[in-house]
Design an enzyme around this catalytic site. Structure first.
Site, mmCIF file in Angstrom:
data_model
loop_
_atom_site.group_PDB
_atom_site.id
_atom_site.type_symbol
_atom_site.label_atom_id
_atom_site.label_comp_id
_atom_site.label_asym_id
_atom_site.label_seq_id
_atom_site.Cartn_x
_atom_site.Cartn_y
_atom_site.Cartn_z
ATOM 1 N N SER A 130 46.269 33.770 35.387
ATOM 2 C CA SER A 130 45.951 34.926 36.234
ATOM 3 C C SER A 130 44.884 35.825 35.638
ATOM 4 C CB SER A 130 47.217 35.751 36.503
ATOM 5 O OG SER A 130 47.689 36.349 35.311
ATOM 6 N N LYS B 31 48.002 41.828 32.212
ATOM 7 C CA LYS B 31 47.159 42.211 33.351
ATOM 8 C C LYS B 31 46.162 43.272 32.902
ATOM 9 C CE LYS B 31 49.702 39.756 36.246
ATOM 10 N NZ LYS B 31 49.191 38.495 36.827
#
Length: 248
Positions: free
Chosen positions: A50, A91
């Site tokens: 991701s 993230k």
């Protein structure tokens, strides 16, 4: 009568003293640098793609332990939140408490408080069609919360997926435990650059951690230890050569 060559005892004692001092300082730098690194950093293996292409699945990164008040926009952070599966996640922070985060503006960019953000770390993905996100979204980040996105926006379970939550997709600032500072393995990334796109916003971007200083202290320590340890054998070899040259 055969000739003899006498070495200077004073010079030899000075050399031994300096070599011993070099080894001692080297040990302090090596052990101190290693201890400093253990205190400041923790290793982490990225479990998903991701955050591609910034960090790829399976990459070993070094994450600096930080307090929640040190988090800045643009930081790649590690956090653990029960609402997100209660497992460590990595993230990028794009919004702090009070920010209005949205996508996309007329240039296809992410906006924070109405300002378009340049994100050169995003890779071109046909599904996104040149936009910062394939799907539109907007969120007002509550105080004490963070809005986070993956760099691989078409394959990231991030704040956009949680927009219907009570906190509008954000995660508590207190859940952040570390900030990724470098890719340790494979040896392709090195120290992670801070994104300039967020620099003009209040608070700016974070400064790189002390990793270069830590590594420098360890390497200098190794050099001093090896140099000091090799002095004795090299001095003896040199002394023998001079003795043989003087005995004729």
């Amino acid at each position: 009568m055969s000739g003899t060559v006498r070495t200077s005892d004073g010079r030899g004692r000075l050399g031994n003293t300096l070599s011993g001092l070099a080894v001692a300082i080297g040990c302090v730098l090596f052990l101190g640098g290693f201890a400093w690194g253990v205190v400041e950093y923790k290793p982490y293996t990225v479990p998903t793609d991701s955050m591609t292409p910034t960090v790829k699945v399976g990459d070993r990164v070094l994450a600096q332990r930080i307090d929640s008040n040190e988090v800045r926009r643009g930081d790649v952070v590690i956090f653990k939140d029960p609402q997100w599966g209660d497992m460590p996640m990595v993230k990028r922070v794009v919004g702090l408490g009070g920010d209005e985060v949205a996508c996309c503006n007329s240039q296809g960019r992410l906006t924070v408080n109405g300002k378009g953000i340049a994100e050169p770390y995003l890779q071109n993905n046909p599904l996104a069609k040149g936009r910062a996100s394939a799907t539109n979204f907007s969120s007002k980040v509550p105080d004490g919360q963070l809005f986070v996105l993956g760099d691989e926006r078409t394959n990231s379970m991030d704040s956009r997926v949680h927009l219907q939550d009570a906190e509008h997709g954000s995660v508590p600032l207190s859940t952040v435990s570390a900030r990724v500072d470098a890719i340790a393995w494979p040896l392709r990334g090195g120290v992670m650059e801070r994104p300039k796109g967020f620099a003009a916003l209040p608070g700016g971007v974070s400064e790189p951690g002390p990793l270069r200083l830590v590594v420098g202290a360890i390497l200098l320590g190794v050099v001093l230890i090896l140099g000091g340890s090799l002095y004795g054998p090299l001095a003896r070899v040199t002394g023998r050569k001079k003795t043989l040259a003087g005995v004729r």
